[in-house]
Design an enzyme around this catalytic site. Structure first.
Site, short mmCIF file in Angstrom:
data_model
loop_
_atom_site.label_atom_id
_atom_site.label_comp_id
_atom_site.label_asym_id
_atom_site.label_seq_id
_atom_site.Cartn_x
_atom_site.Cartn_y
_atom_site.Cartn_z
N SER A 37 32.14 11.74 -21.99
CA SER A 37 32.54 10.47 -22.61
C SER A 37 33.92 10.61 -23.22
O SER A 37 34.37 11.73 -23.51
CB SER A 37 31.53 10.14 -23.72
N TYR A 40 26.41 11.07 -31.39
CA TYR A 40 26.63 10.93 -29.93
C TYR A 40 27.86 11.73 -29.54
O TYR A 40 27.86 12.46 -28.53
CB TYR A 40 26.81 9.44 -29.61
N1 LIG Z 1 28.74 2.79 -20.79
C1 LIG Z 1 29.72 3.44 -21.39
O1 LIG Z 1 30.67 2.82 -21.94
C2 LIG Z 1 29.73 4.94 -21.40
C3 LIG Z 1 30.86 5.58 -21.95
C4 LIG Z 1 30.89 6.97 -21.94
C5 LIG Z 1 29.85 7.69 -21.42
N2 LIG Z 1 28.76 7.05 -20.91
C6 LIG Z 1 27.69 7.89 -20.36
O2 LIG Z 1 27.38 7.45 -19.04
C7 LIG Z 1 26.05 7.89 -18.71
C8 LIG Z 1 25.32 6.75 -18.03
O3 LIG Z 1 25.14 5.71 -18.96
P1 LIG Z 1 25.31 4.17 -18.59
O4 LIG Z 1 26.47 3.66 -19.34
O5 LIG Z 1 25.23 4.00 -17.12
O6 LIG Z 1 24.05 3.54 -19.35
P2 LIG Z 1 22.58 3.18 -18.83
O7 LIG Z 1 21.76 3.02 -20.06
O8 LIG Z 1 22.64 2.05 -17.88
O9 LIG Z 1 22.16 4.48 -18.02
C9 LIG Z 1 21.53 5.60 -18.63
C10 LIG Z 1 20.33 5.97 -17.77
O10 LIG Z 1 19.74 7.17 -18.32
C11 LIG Z 1 18.33 6.95 -18.35
N3 LIG Z 1 17.73 7.80 -19.40
C12 LIG Z 1 17.93 7.71 -20.73
N4 LIG Z 1 17.18 8.63 -21.36
C13 LIG Z 1 16.49 9.30 -20.40
C14 LIG Z 1 15.56 10.36 -20.43
N5 LIG Z 1 15.15 10.92 -21.59
N6 LIG Z 1 15.05 10.82 -19.26
C15 LIG Z 1 15.45 10.25 -18.09
N7 LIG Z 1 16.33 9.25 -18.00
C16 LIG Z 1 16.84 8.78 -19.15
C17 LIG Z 1 18.16 5.47 -18.64
O11 LIG Z 1 16.87 4.99 -18.30
C18 LIG Z 1 19.27 4.88 -17.75
O12 LIG Z 1 18.82 4.66 -16.44
C19 LIG Z 1 25.43 8.37 -20.02
O13 LIG Z 1 25.44 9.78 -20.05
C20 LIG Z 1 26.37 7.82 -21.08
O14 LIG Z 1 26.35 8.59 -22.26
C21 LIG Z 1 28.68 5.71 -20.89
#
Ligand SMILES: NC(=O)c1ccc[n+]([C@@H]2O[C@H](COP(=O)([O-])OP(=O)(O)OC[C@H]3O[C@@H](n4cnc5c(N)ncnc54)[C@H](O)[C@@H]3O)[C@@H](O)[C@H]2O)c1
Length: 251
Positions: A141, A154
């Site tokens: 991130s 986080y």
């Molecule tokens: N959206 C943003 O702005 C952003 C920014 C930086 C980093 N991220 C990172 O990107 C990655 C993907 O997130 P996203 O933005 O697509 O959000 P999202 O919530 O759509 O995707 C996260 C996925 O992880 C799954 N998940 C959560 N906890 C879990 C567990 N204990 N076991 C199995 N699956 C689990 C959720 O069900 C979901 O499908 C994450 O690691 C997040 O930290 C996102």
């Protein structure tokens, strides 16, 4: 059995994980899709199969060691190997000052983002080594570089996962394992929906004041970065974090 490459994706039910699955399905990869959200995970499975992919879905909570062992075993059972691993599942907890967090919130965010990511590495890497090598992309991130306001826990998890990425880059060079961190900043998904509900107007204003302008990303745009980092870019980006902050953070 097909000899196309096997891509294992955690957090594949929604957001970045789903966008990645759909793109990889269109490019002929075999997919192991992991998530604890079974309903949305099965939708990603259907979307992948509709695009011609050989794919399985495994329901697993990445923070539980037994579940991680299980998703790795199921992948090997189905495909015999793991070439690529998108270590992507992650959660956010409500935004607070550090001392306001409950231990349960600490356990939740570290359990998924750090322990869950570590467990994935612990069980996937031996399969890669047995197959002669592999490529790992850890979803980190912009919080791996700079915490957004009120997001200390986080941010700690994403700094930690960036550190693991660097360690792999350093320690596995002669073992044909590569790891790259991909760091989205503002990506259009639902992950932050519940995180901001704790902010008062005053804290929201502080958050705004401490955040520079940036180009937001779609999950599809970040998925392209993940694919590049895992394939063409893996050698030269090994052990680094690809900063996808869209012009906000310069390092
Ligand atoms: N959206 C943003 O702005 C952003 C920014 C930086 C980093 N991220 C990172 O990107 C990655 C993907 O997130 P996203 O933005 O697509 O959000 P999202 O919530 O759509 O995707 C996260 C996925 O992880 C799954 N998940 C959560 N906890 C879990 C567990 N204990 N076991 C199995 N699956 C689990 C959720 O069900 C979901 O499908 C994450 O690691 C997040 O930290 C996102």
């Amino acid at each position: 059995m097909s000899d196309s490459k096997v891509f294992l994706i955690t957090g594949s039910a929604t957001g970045l994980g789903r966008a990645l699955a759909v793109k990889l399905a269109e490019r002929g990869y075999r997919l192991a899709l992991v998530d604890f959200n079974e309903q949305a995970g099965l939708e990603t499975l259907s979307l992948s199969k509709e695009r011609g992919a050989e794919a399985i879905f495994v329901k697993a909570d990445v923070s539980r060691e037994e579940d991680v062992k299980h998703y790795v075993e199921k992948t090997v059972e189905a495909f015999g190997r793991i070439d690529y691993f998108a270590n992507n599942a992650g959660v956010m907890v409500p935004l607070r000052l550090l001392h306001e967090y409950e231990l349960s919130e600490y356990d939740r965010v570290t359990g998924v983002n750090l322990k869950g990511a570590f467990l994935g590495l612990k069980y996937v890497i031996p399969v890669m080594l047995a197959g002669g090598g592999g490529r790992i992309v850890n979803t980190v991130s912009s919080n791996s570089f700079k915490p957004t306001a009120f997001n200390g826990l986080y941010s700690a998890t994403k700094h930690g996962l960036a550190a693991m990425t660097k360690s792999i880059g350093q320690d596995y060079q002669d073992l044909n394992i590569r790891a790259v961190g991909v760091a989205p900043n503002v990506m259009n998904t639902n992950i932050a929906a519940n995180a901001v509900t704790t902010l008062t107007e005053e804290r929201m204003a502080k958050l705004g004041a401490s955040t520079g302008p940036s180009l937001p990303a779609t999950p599809e745009e970040i998925a392209e970065v993940v694919i590049f980092a895992a394939t063409t870019g893996a050698d030269m980006l090994n052990g680094t974090v690809v900063n996808c902050a869209g012009g906000e953070i310069f390092q």
